[in-house]
Design an enzyme around this catalytic site. Sequence first.
Site, mmCIF file in Angstrom:
data_model
loop_
_atom_site.group_PDB
_atom_site.id
_atom_site.type_symbol
_atom_site.label_atom_id
_atom_site.label_comp_id
_atom_site.label_asym_id
_atom_site.label_seq_id
_atom_site.Cartn_x
_atom_site.Cartn_y
_atom_site.Cartn_z
ATOM 1 N N ARG A 120 0.850 -1.201 0.000
ATOM 2 C CA ARG A 120 0.000 0.000 0.000
ATOM 3 C C ARG A 120 0.875 1.238 0.000
ATOM 4 O O ARG A 120 0.927 1.996 0.956
ATOM 5 C CB ARG A 120 -0.961 -0.079 1.152
ATOM 6 N N GLN A 125 -0.967 2.439 -5.749
ATOM 7 C CA GLN A 125 -2.352 2.752 -5.380
ATOM 8 C C GLN A 125 -3.344 2.338 -6.468
ATOM 9 O O GLN A 125 -4.428 1.842 -6.170
ATOM 10 C CB GLN A 125 -2.488 4.253 -5.120
ATOM 11 N N ASP A 128 -4.314 -1.416 -6.346
ATOM 12 C CA ASP A 128 -4.721 -1.906 -5.032
ATOM 13 C C ASP A 128 -6.128 -2.513 -5.097
ATOM 14 O O ASP A 128 -7.130 -1.816 -4.961
ATOM 15 C CB ASP A 128 -4.652 -0.713 -4.059
ATOM 16 N N SER A 131 -8.428 -2.170 -1.957
ATOM 17 C CA SER A 131 -9.151 -0.898 -1.862
ATOM 18 C C SER A 131 -10.280 -0.808 -2.872
ATOM 19 O O SER A 131 -11.399 -0.423 -2.529
ATOM 20 C CB SER A 131 -8.194 0.282 -2.068
ATOM 21 N N TYR A 228 -2.090 -1.376 8.946
ATOM 22 C CA TYR A 228 -3.139 -2.317 9.323
ATOM 23 C C TYR A 228 -3.296 -2.371 10.840
ATOM 24 O O TYR A 228 -2.461 -1.874 11.589
ATOM 25 C CB TYR A 228 -2.803 -3.715 8.813
HETATM 26 P P1 NAD Z 1 -8.644 -4.058 6.704
HETATM 27 O O1 NAD Z 1 -9.572 -4.505 5.619
HETATM 28 O O2 NAD Z 1 -7.452 -4.869 7.006
HETATM 29 O O3 NAD Z 1 -9.485 -3.919 8.056
HETATM 30 C C1 NAD Z 1 -10.657 -3.139 8.093
HETATM 31 C C2 NAD Z 1 -10.654 -2.268 9.324
HETATM 32 O O4 NAD Z 1 -10.905 -3.054 10.477
HETATM 33 C C3 NAD Z 1 -9.327 -1.542 9.593
HETATM 34 O O5 NAD Z 1 -9.562 -0.160 9.656
HETATM 35 C C4 NAD Z 1 -8.876 -2.124 10.920
HETATM 36 O O6 NAD Z 1 -8.176 -1.174 11.704
HETATM 37 C C5 NAD Z 1 -10.198 -2.492 11.545
HETATM 38 N N1 NAD Z 1 -10.096 -3.426 12.677
HETATM 39 C C6 NAD Z 1 -9.281 -4.500 12.822
HETATM 40 N N2 NAD Z 1 -9.482 -5.095 14.013
HETATM 41 C C7 NAD Z 1 -10.473 -4.395 14.631
HETATM 42 C C8 NAD Z 1 -11.137 -4.514 15.897
HETATM 43 N N3 NAD Z 1 -10.807 -5.488 16.749
HETATM 44 N N4 NAD Z 1 -12.085 -3.619 16.191
HETATM 45 C C9 NAD Z 1 -12.416 -2.627 15.328
HETATM 46 N N5 NAD Z 1 -11.839 -2.452 14.135
HETATM 47 C C10 NAD Z 1 -10.867 -3.329 13.789
HETATM 48 O O7 NAD Z 1 -8.183 -2.561 6.461
HETATM 49 P P2 NAD Z 1 -8.174 -1.704 5.114
HETATM 50 O O8 NAD Z 1 -9.536 -1.235 4.828
HETATM 51 O O9 NAD Z 1 -7.506 -2.501 4.098
HETATM 52 O O10 NAD Z 1 -7.315 -0.441 5.506
HETATM 53 C C11 NAD Z 1 -6.151 -0.534 6.316
HETATM 54 C C12 NAD Z 1 -5.387 0.770 6.301
HETATM 55 O O11 NAD Z 1 -4.698 0.928 5.080
HETATM 56 C C13 NAD Z 1 -6.221 2.013 6.467
HETATM 57 O O12 NAD Z 1 -5.487 2.894 7.268
HETATM 58 C C14 NAD Z 1 -6.323 2.560 5.084
HETATM 59 O O13 NAD Z 1 -6.585 3.940 5.062
HETATM 60 C C15 NAD Z 1 -4.955 2.231 4.586
HETATM 61 N N6 NAD Z 1 -4.848 2.226 3.135
HETATM 62 C C16 NAD Z 1 -3.765 2.810 2.543
HETATM 63 C C17 NAD Z 1 -3.627 2.799 1.164
HETATM 64 C C18 NAD Z 1 -2.454 3.430 0.502
HETATM 65 O O14 NAD Z 1 -1.752 4.185 1.103
HETATM 66 N N7 NAD Z 1 -2.199 3.126 -0.750
HETATM 67 C C19 NAD Z 1 -4.590 2.173 0.392
HETATM 68 C C20 NAD Z 1 -5.665 1.577 1.035
HETATM 69 C C21 NAD Z 1 -5.779 1.600 2.400
#
Ligand code: NAD
Length: 377
Positions: A120, A125, A128, A131, A228
Amino acid sequence: NIVFVAREITDGETRVAASAETVKKMKSFGFDVVVEAGAGAASRIPDGEFEAAGARIGSFTDAAAADVVLKVRRPSLSELSGYKNGAAVIAIMDPYGNDEAIAALAGAGLSAFAMELMPRITRAQSMDVLSSQANLAGYQAVIEAAAVYDRAMPMMMTAAGTVPAAKVFVMGAGVAGLQAIATARRLGAAVSATDVRPAAREQVASLGAKFIAVEDDEFKAAETAGGYAKEMSADYQAKQAALVAEHIAKQDIVITTALIPGRPAPRLVSRAMLSSMKPGAVAVDLAVERGGNIEGVVAGEVADVEGVCVIGFANMPGRVAASASALYAKNLVTFLETMVNKESRSVVVNLDDELVRATMLTYAGDVVHPAFGGVKK
Ligand code: NAD
């Protein structure tokens, strides 16, 4: 080079790994593109549209000549036995806990790339898939919930009385959760959300939702360098459960999205919590394919659990297949483009590229990804 776009054979997989736009793009690389007949049907892309974009419509036997196979799901044993030794296969490989399947990919001499392992980072991006697909899943979760919620979502003040706004609680405010919040807000719901990563607080607030979380020292350190969540301690989980139990009793709709990479989904909603909800309450569990966040959720089904309608559809992006395929196909072609050698007009895998290192599971007969027991070449 020849690129083969497969028709998905996994039950309920409605997506396809190419669009007319990406076929044109691959033609511009100098590739021949063969699309398996009917591959786009469930995504509203008729064969004729692929043909008009420059593809040839073929059958599974055409896969045997392909240098690159594009898929949504990891190929089954019977599928991969039809591929050419040395071909690159790019798909959502679901590698965790599937060592045998990875070994089979290696055994067939394939270069298998798992799109969900894409780092990520800014450069990646546009590749991804987590996302692009989670964003649509978050949207669709709210649409599914609204469809079975026998009340209106927005507050309506009419001469015949007032309909109160639905109270929607989103658990896990990553990509899917944030889109669920935005969608529920657009429908006029009163939205709250929780997460274990401190960065989520501001993102939730910026969408006009209320942030609720146990914000202790563990919470402050819950985000990994990769962005994560970590698996939380038993102590934290107990505190979180107490907070959630109190909040959930007042909610109409709960949407859970919490995941931890490479681990089972955390259990966040118990049967007791469900039974505290109002008659007609709805819950959607987007983590169902990884074990689920909600106790009693049934994968692939809508179940009545303690009087709550619990939606456990697997493959939520597949329920918005036309949009999901368009974005997925774009993710794939953007990644493929990084491996195209402009002079030879063919795919040349650079083993030192960080995107290749992060996503390549198998190469030249071996498992090479260190997270799955491989040794880097
Ligand atoms: P994910 O699908 O792994 O998890 C979904 C959400 O569940 C996450 O926000 C996680 O913190 C939350 N979670 C995990 N355990 C939990 C618990 N016990 N209680 C409550 N919530 C809980 O996550 P994601 O949607 O793939 O995103 C992860 C991170 O990556 C985010 O910060 C997102 O903004 C970031 N991201 C960055 C990029 C990039 O920079 N290119 C792209 C996509 C996402």
